[in-house]
Every structure is written in C-alpha cells, then in structure tokens.
Design an enzyme around this catalytic site. Structure first.
Site, PDB file in Angstrom:
ATOM      1  N   ASP A  45      42.711 -30.364  30.657  1.00 25.42           N
ATOM      2  CA  ASP A  45      42.180 -29.256  31.358  1.00 25.42           C
ATOM      3  C   ASP A  45      43.149 -27.895  31.240  1.00 25.42           C
ATOM      4  O   ASP A  45      44.503 -28.022  31.670  1.00 25.42           O
ATOM      5  CB  ASP A  45      42.251 -29.568  32.880  1.00 25.42           C
ATOM      6  CG  ASP A  45      41.574 -28.293  33.798  1.00 25.42           C
ATOM      7  OD1 ASP A  45      41.239 -27.157  32.958  1.00 25.42           O
ATOM      8  OD2 ASP A  45      41.313 -28.362  34.911  1.00 25.42           O
ATOM      9  N   ASN A  70      40.547 -21.507  20.623  1.00 23.54           N
ATOM     10  CA  ASN A  70      39.312 -21.097  20.809  1.00 23.54           C
ATOM     11  C   ASN A  70      38.667 -21.172  22.265  1.00 23.54           C
ATOM     12  O   ASN A  70      37.960 -20.520  22.630  1.00 23.54           O
ATOM     13  CB  ASN A  70      38.327 -21.934  20.119  1.00 23.54           C
ATOM     14  CG  ASN A  70      36.678 -21.966  20.536  1.00 23.54           C
ATOM     15  OD1 ASN A  70      36.305 -20.782  20.078  1.00 23.54           O
ATOM     16  ND2 ASN A  70      36.214 -22.733  21.278  1.00 23.54           N
ATOM     17  N   TYR A  78      38.956 -10.228  31.397  1.00 24.25           N
ATOM     18  CA  TYR A  78      38.762 -11.063  30.078  1.00 24.25           C
ATOM     19  C   TYR A  78      39.341 -10.264  29.132  1.00 24.25           C
ATOM     20  O   TYR A  78      40.065 -10.661  28.215  1.00 24.25           O
ATOM     21  CB  TYR A  78      37.235 -11.379  29.955  1.00 24.25           C
ATOM     22  CG  TYR A  78      37.027 -11.775  28.415  1.00 24.25           C
ATOM     23  CD1 TYR A  78      37.292 -13.140  28.162  1.00 24.25           C
ATOM     24  CD2 TYR A  78      36.545 -11.088  27.465  1.00 24.25           C
ATOM     25  CE1 TYR A  78      36.951 -13.759  27.075  1.00 24.25           C
ATOM     26  CE2 TYR A  78      36.378 -11.315  26.285  1.00 24.25           C
ATOM     27  CZ  TYR A  78      36.372 -12.953  26.074  1.00 24.25           C
ATOM     28  OH  TYR A  78      36.118 -13.561  24.686  1.00 24.25           O
ATOM     29  N   ALA A 102      41.596  -8.007  29.052  1.00 24.84           N
ATOM     30  CA  ALA A 102      43.143  -7.893  29.281  1.00 24.84           C
ATOM     31  C   ALA A 102      43.719  -9.229  28.712  1.00 24.84           C
ATOM     32  O   ALA A 102      44.795  -9.035  28.119  1.00 24.84           O
ATOM     33  CB  ALA A 102      43.501  -7.605  30.790  1.00 24.84           C
ATOM     34  N   LYS A 110      42.395 -11.292  26.513  1.00 21.42           N
ATOM     35  CA  LYS A 110      42.513 -11.154  24.832  1.00 21.42           C
ATOM     36  C   LYS A 110      43.641 -10.424  24.327  1.00 21.42           C
ATOM     37  O   LYS A 110      44.008 -10.549  23.274  1.00 21.42           O
ATOM     38  CB  LYS A 110      41.085 -10.952  24.551  1.00 21.42           C
ATOM     39  CG  LYS A 110      40.059 -12.036  24.824  1.00 21.42           C
ATOM     40  CD  LYS A 110      40.405 -13.370  24.169  1.00 21.42           C
ATOM     41  CE  LYS A 110      39.412 -14.387  24.247  1.00 21.42           C
ATOM     42  NZ  LYS A 110      39.858 -15.642  23.496  1.00 21.42           N
TER      43      LYS A 110
END
Length: 249
Positions: free
Chosen positions: A66, A95, A159, A161, A163
């Site tokens: 996890d 990924n 999201y 931010a 990346k």
C-alpha cells in the site's frame, strides 16, 4: 549446443522491470508490453492477489504493498528484492497515482494525506529503496507525470500540484545521478481508465469515451522510455497543450 547458446544470449538481454500501480490501467498495459518483450517483472499494487489474474500476477511477479504508507512499502520492497535475489533493476516505473476532484478547500484532510503519500512520498521512498539495484543496472527511473502540470486545473489542483512536485524531484535527481542512471519524466494526458471515477469526478463530467485506451497510451510510453527521452509528452494534442500552457506561465 547452438540452441543453448541462443537461450543464453536471449536471457542476457532480459530486463528486470518494476512497475507501481500495475494492476490496471496504464500500469497493467505497460506490464503486458514488457512481459511480451521477455522482461522479468516486479508488479506492485495494493489489491489482494485473489482479485487479480493469477496467470499473469504470479507470486514471482506480484508484490502487494500500500503506497499510502510509503515507508512500509519501501521496507517491503527491500525485503522482496533480497528474498528473490534481485541485484539489478533496469526500469523502475513510478506509475501509481491518486486523484482528488473538488475545490481544494473541500477535500478532506485524509484524502490529501493519501494523495501526497502515493503521488509524491512513495516514489521518493521507493527510489531510495531500489536505487542500488537501478545503479547496478545503469537503469532508468521513470516518473509518470501528467500534461496537467502545464495548466491551471480548477477542482483538480491537489493532483496537479503533486505531479509538479514529482517533476521537481526528478529534475534534481537527474542532475545528481548524472550518467549513472537515466531519470525520465513521461507526461500522458487523459486516458480511458477508471482513474477519473476513482478521483470522484461526477459521471458525465468528462467524455471519457473520447480518451485513448490505456493500451495505446502505454505503447507510446514504452517507446519513449526505451528511446531514452529525458522528458516526453504523449500525443500530439497534449504536446500542443503543454507548449501553450508553459508559454502562458
């Protein structure tokens, strides 16, 4: 004798490829591509083995962890590498990712913690854990980012931010490692997977049927990785969006 020599030559070219978020979507499609090339796979996901295709997610391939607990995932990875005698990793493909749809002020704190753990802290922790094996192979550390980094993304700011933070880490790591290993950033655009629904985007908000399927996107990502590109944006329209978005900053 000749047949044995051919087998030895073939085995010498096999790559060990570790992919996170490998149980569906782009990660699964990438795993199938590398499997077809004869790579030794280490597939990381948090789903129970009974929920997966046992013929593909074999005990030798699948590592359940996890990433919302990056430290524990890194410890698990180190243990598995030792147990399985893995001394080289040719491709470590980060990924796995979470999304969180909604105004930044409305996202619950627990969701923010999980998103940052999976999207930022886990790739850093796993890179640290597997770096000796990647360096031993003079391999590649691949960070799957997003074309969204170039854009303002209302209701998706967390999201985006995360990346952007991932790309910042990759840029510095590239300079730090020099020629000892490749550091690659690959930016796909929207893809026809379950990611959007899991992020909480309301049904009908996006015309997901117009998005490319994960198999097509994964094939383009695979080509970019194996071509050795430091950065690559997948799809001509996404490249235009990236160029325009960066130019407007």
């Amino acid at each position: 004798m000749e047949r044995n020599a051919k087998c030895k030559r073939k085995n010498a070219t096999l790559k060990t490829v570790l992919i996170t978020g490998a149980t569906d979507g782009i990660g699964l499609a990438l795993a199938r591509i590398y499997a077809a090339q004869g790579a030794r796979l280490l597939l990381l996901g948090r789903r129970a083995p009974r929920e997966l295709d046992a013929s593909f997610f074999t005990p030798e391939r699948y590592l359940r962890a996890d990433l919302a607990d990056p430290e524990a995932a890194a410890v698990t990875l180190r243990s598995v590498l030792a147990e399985r005698g893995v001394t080289q990793i040719d491709r470590l493909i980060h990924n796995a990712a979470l999304g969180a749809f909604g105004p930044a002020g409305s996202v619950v704190p627990a969701a923010i913690v999980d998103l940052l753990a999976v999207n930022v802290a886990a790739p850093i922790a796993l890179t640290h854990a597997a770096l000796p094996e990647v360096l031993a192979a003079r391999g590649a550390l691949v960070f799957i980012s997003s074309v969204a980094v170039a854009l303002p993304t209302p209701d998706y700011a967390l999201y985006t931010a995360s990346k952007a933070a991932l790309e910042g880490f990759a840029r510095s790591l590239r300079v730090e490692l020099g020629r000892r290993a490749r550091v690659q950033v690959i930016r796909p655009g929207a893809t026809r997977t379950g990611f959007h629904a899991k992020s909480g985007i309301p049904a009908g908000r996006l015309r997901t049927e117009r998005f490319p399927p994960p198999e097509r996107v994964a094939a383009a990502i695979y080509r970019a990785i194996e071509a050795g590109h430091s950065t690559a944006t997948i799809g001509w329209l996404n490249r235009v969006v990236w160029a325009v978005g960066r130019g407007a900053v």
